[in-house]
Enzyme design. Structure first.
Site, short mmCIF file in Angstrom:
data_model
loop_
_atom_site.label_atom_id
_atom_site.label_comp_id
_atom_site.label_asym_id
_atom_site.label_seq_id
_atom_site.Cartn_x
_atom_site.Cartn_y
_atom_site.Cartn_z
N TYR A 172 -6.86 -24.30 14.73
CA TYR A 172 -7.74 -25.46 14.54
C TYR A 172 -7.08 -26.54 13.72
O TYR A 172 -6.03 -26.33 13.12
CB TYR A 172 -9.06 -25.03 13.88
CG TYR A 172 -8.93 -24.71 12.40
CD1 TYR A 172 -8.36 -23.52 11.97
CD2 TYR A 172 -9.34 -25.63 11.43
CE1 TYR A 172 -8.22 -23.25 10.62
CE2 TYR A 172 -9.21 -25.35 10.07
CZ TYR A 172 -8.65 -24.17 9.67
OH TYR A 172 -8.52 -23.89 8.34
N LYS A 182 -2.19 -22.68 11.47
CA LYS A 182 -3.57 -22.99 11.06
C LYS A 182 -4.51 -22.16 11.95
O LYS A 182 -5.13 -22.66 12.88
CB LYS A 182 -3.84 -24.49 11.16
CG LYS A 182 -4.92 -24.95 10.18
CD LYS A 182 -4.84 -26.41 9.91
CE LYS A 182 -6.06 -26.96 9.19
NZ LYS A 182 -6.45 -26.30 7.95
N GLU A 225 -0.66 -21.49 -2.49
CA GLU A 225 -1.48 -22.69 -2.26
C GLU A 225 -2.92 -22.34 -2.59
O GLU A 225 -3.20 -21.24 -3.09
CB GLU A 225 -1.33 -23.15 -0.80
CG GLU A 225 -1.72 -22.09 0.20
CD GLU A 225 -1.52 -22.52 1.65
OE1 GLU A 225 -1.47 -23.72 1.94
OE2 GLU A 225 -1.45 -21.61 2.51
N LEU A 230 0.61 -23.41 4.33
CA LEU A 230 0.40 -24.37 5.41
C LEU A 230 1.10 -25.68 5.01
O LEU A 230 0.97 -26.13 3.87
CB LEU A 230 -1.10 -24.62 5.58
CG LEU A 230 -1.43 -25.53 6.76
CD1 LEU A 230 -1.29 -24.76 8.08
CD2 LEU A 230 -2.84 -26.08 6.64
N1 PDD Z 1 -7.75 -26.90 5.19
N2 PDD Z 1 -3.63 -24.98 2.91
C1 PDD Z 1 -4.65 -24.37 3.55
C2 PDD Z 1 -4.71 -22.88 3.56
C3 PDD Z 1 -5.63 -25.15 4.20
O1 PDD Z 1 -6.64 -24.55 4.87
C4 PDD Z 1 -5.55 -26.57 4.13
C5 PDD Z 1 -6.55 -27.46 4.82
C6 PDD Z 1 -4.48 -27.15 3.43
C7 PDD Z 1 -4.30 -28.64 3.34
O2 PDD Z 1 -3.88 -29.16 4.57
P1 PDD Z 1 -4.20 -30.64 5.02
O3 PDD Z 1 -3.71 -31.55 3.93
O4 PDD Z 1 -3.44 -30.81 6.28
O5 PDD Z 1 -5.69 -30.75 5.20
C8 PDD Z 1 -3.53 -26.32 2.85
C9 PDD Z 1 -8.73 -27.61 5.96
C10 PDD Z 1 -9.11 -28.94 5.42
C11 PDD Z 1 -9.91 -26.68 6.21
O6 PDD Z 1 -9.65 -25.55 6.55
O7 PDD Z 1 -11.06 -27.10 6.12
#
Ligand code: PDD
Length: 284
Positions: A32, A145, A177, A201
């Site tokens: 996703y 993801k 993270e 990620l």
């Molecule tokens: N999550 N690390 C993880 C495990 C994440 O699920 C996310 C983002 C990030 C940050 O990635 P980005 O800057 O591309 O949003 C890092 C999304 C927002 C979610 O699962 O809702």
């Protein structure tokens, strides 16, 4: 208006449209993206879609759609829903087939939700949020993801029950993270964050913040750091599509630095607003 989409059809969010034998539903067999829209413009869309395609390839999802096709799906959703400020959730799964572990020979399923969202609470931005540290119990392919978010959800719930906003994950003594964010510490004027690897990620907001740091002449160092180093940092912050750049002022009950959002975090947040503005100008 909030809106849903599945395999070429727009639907209401509460319509029952997913068959029981859908592999995302039964196996979590899919990937996703979450993309934020500002004034009707999806921010860093190309980067999100490139990552979506990388995630599909990593789990061998046989997509026939190109990046341009995904872009068209998203823009048609934004047009139909008239969404201005909110989030697009886009999901691709291995389709609908009798429950059986090996890959079926069926088309993938593409679904999407579009939801208007309120901006984040102003006191979170102004005062910062609290976090806990938590063992990173995830698998070895966190660069994908994936829909499988159980360890993330369990850790986030522990954080919430402790009155905290985020759980900062720790693998072999080092910070990886957050459960849904990337994590940074500031020490002696430098921004330090975990290097990209299988264990984190590659955040799109992380990419933007790296660009901001370069423009602002703030050293951006990608290296591993321990819980002790994190707790002794001058500032800590997290980034994600939804949180943008958010200060973390207390971890495991201890103040970070002065216990208030720091200067470098604030500068990076302001610069992120500038990047958003620039992107909207280009898309006009
Ligand atoms: N999550 N690390 C993880 C495990 C994440 O699920 C996310 C983002 C990030 C940050 O990635 P980005 O800057 O591309 O949003 C890092 C999304 C927002 C979610 O699962 O809702």
């Amino acid at each position: 208006m909030n809106l849903g989409y599945i395999n070429g059809k727009f639907v209401q969010l509460d319509e029952l449209v997913v068959p029981i034998e859908e592999r995302g539903h039964q196996f979590g067999d899919g990937v996703y993206e979450v993309i934020q829209c500002y004034n009707g413009h999806p921010f860093m869309l190309e980067e999100h879609l490139q990552r979506l395609i990388r995630s599909c390839e990593a789990i061998r999802l046989p997509i026939t759609e190109t990046l341009a096709d995904f872009r068209d799906i998203i823009f048609s959703g934004i047009e139909k829903s008239q969404m201005q400020n909110g989030k697009v959730y886009l999901q691709v799964t291995r389709g609908i087939a009798e429950r059986n572990h090996p890959f079926p020979e069926v088309p993938v399923s593409i679904s999407m939700t579009l939801k208007e969202m309120e901006p984040m609470r102003t006191e979170y931005r102004a005062q910062g949020v609290h976090a806990i540290t938590h063992e990173d119990e995830r698998w070895a392919k966190c660069y994908i993801k994936s829909l499988n978010l159980l360890p993330n959800i369990l850790a986030k719930q522990v954080a919430q029950e402790a009155g905290c906003f985020e759980a900062i994950l720790v693998r072999d003594g080092h910070i990886t993270e957050g459960t849904s964010s990337n994590i940074y510490m500031v020490k002696d004027g430098k921004v330090i964050t975990t290097p990209l690897s299988n264990h984190i990620l590659a955040g799109i907001t992380r990419m933007a913040v790296k660009e901001s740091a370069e423009e602002l002449n703030i050293p951006f160092v990608e290296k591993n750091f321990t819980v002790k180093e994190l707790l002794e940092a001058d500032e800590v912050f997290m980034t994600s599509t939804l949180a943008e750049v958010l200060p973390i002022v207390k971890i495991d009950g201890a103040d970070i630095g002065t216990g208030s959002p720091g200067d470098i975090t604030n500068k990076l947040y302001i610069h992120y607003q500038e990047l958003k503005k620039r992107a909207m100008e280009v898309m006009k």
